[in-house]
Design an enzyme around this catalytic site. Structure first.
Site, short mmCIF file in Angstrom:
data_model
loop_
_atom_site.label_atom_id
_atom_site.label_comp_id
_atom_site.label_asym_id
_atom_site.label_seq_id
_atom_site.Cartn_x
_atom_site.Cartn_y
_atom_site.Cartn_z
N ARG A 186 48.17 38.19 39.06
CA ARG A 186 47.95 37.03 38.18
C ARG A 186 46.98 36.08 38.87
NH1 ARG A 186 49.81 39.97 35.04
NH2 ARG A 186 51.62 39.73 33.69
N HIS B 135 39.54 42.34 34.81
CA HIS B 135 40.92 42.58 34.37
C HIS B 135 41.09 44.01 33.87
CE1 HIS B 135 44.72 40.29 32.95
NE2 HIS B 135 45.02 41.55 33.20
#
Length: 309
Positions: free
Chosen positions: A224, A272
């Protein structure tokens, strides 16, 4: 007939309708899958935060909300969500994460970046250590962290894992708590972050904790964006405390074009891509959970709402 509301966005509906239908049929579940079930008729909700659904209070019949995302930070704090919430633990996502993390650990371990940068006509051999002499720490020993740590240990790396609560995993030196975090960092040549996004994990790597790492350590973050204090990391890179960072997740995504990470010579940015939910295997997880609930068994991967994951 079990009524399942798909509240995960139009684009996802096009992707998931067929594999979900097949997964339900394979388990002989009589499912009415739709994007338009009335709230009072819905037995289950398949959910993703891209949905317009924000108020769960009308879903009085709903037995569970089944997330298509591994991260639940965008829904777990919703006060109208009184139904059980299950996060996605997808075997395809896990395997993708293992492959991505292993690849970048090997890239650092073997010095591939340095080898590519030094192709200037000079023969300068540099033999890397064996895996058993390379110390890697994984922060976060949930499903993904444990899978990555176990794989790397299987390759012979000297593995340490850290978690908030005490754990025991074969082949891994497990640390926990605040003191354990310091110990886990002090031995790490490579650090991989796979913690959830919660208030207690924000800025796990900050100026203080980065200073505990051996000089020249490398960081890999597919977890994260909130796990790292960005300003502190850039300062540590600029002062050579950290040799390099590979970052797949960020506080703002897509990463803005003017973000300093893009141009920093000691940072590799990936968009990502470390792990993605695969519709076929994720649909199997959803169908299995509904089948379990309908037969009176406990739900898989149910979120502890107090802990946030």
């Amino acid at each position: 007939m079990i009524k399942v509301l798909f509240a995960a966005g139009d684009e996802n509906w096009q992707t998931y309708e067929a594999p979900l239908t097949k997964a339900f049929e394979d388990r002989s579940l009589s499912i009415d899958l739709s994007t338009a079930h009335p709230a009072e008729d819905s037995d289950y909700i398949i959910y993703a935060p891209v949905s317009d659904l924000k108020d769960f209070s009308p879903f009085t019949k709903c037995k569970a909300v089944l997330s298509l995302w591994a991260g639940v930070e965008k829904i777990v704090g919703n006060l109208s969500l009184t139904q059980p919430l299950c996060r996605m633990v997808d075997p395809g996502l896990t395997q993708g994460m293992v492959e991505w993390v292993t690849g970048h650990c090997m890239r650092y371990h073997l010095g591939i970046d340095e080898a590519l940068a030094s192709q200037n006509g000079q023969w300068t051999p540099k033999t890397p250590p064996l895996a058993q002499d390379r110390k890697i720490t994984i922060l976060g020993l949930g499903e993904l962290g444990t899978a990555c740590a176990t794989t790397l240990a299987g390759l012979g790396f000297a593995m340490t894992g850290w978690s908030r609560r005490k754990k025991s995993i074969a082949g891994i030196t497990c640390q926990f708590g605040e003191e354990g975090l310091t110990a886990a960092l002090e031995s790490a040549e490579i650090v991989v972050l796979l913690l959830p996004n919660t208030p207690s994990t924000e800025n796990t790597l900050n100026a203080e904790t980065l200073a505990h790492l051996p000089k020249g350590a490398r960081i890999i973050n597919p977890g994260r964006g909130t796990l790292i204090d960005d300003a502190a990391l850039i300062a540590a890179l600029d002062h050579d405390q950290i040799a390099h960072a590979t970052l797949d997740v960020f506080r703002i995504e897509p990463l803005p074009a003017n973000d300093p990470y893009w141009s920093h010579p000691k940072v590799t940015v990936t968009p990502h891509i470390a792990a993605e939910t695969r519709p076929s295997s994720a649909s199997e997880v959803i169908a299995e959970n509904i089948a379990r609930c309908e037969s009176g068994q406990s739900l898989l991967h149910q979120v502890d709402k107090a802990a946030g994951y």
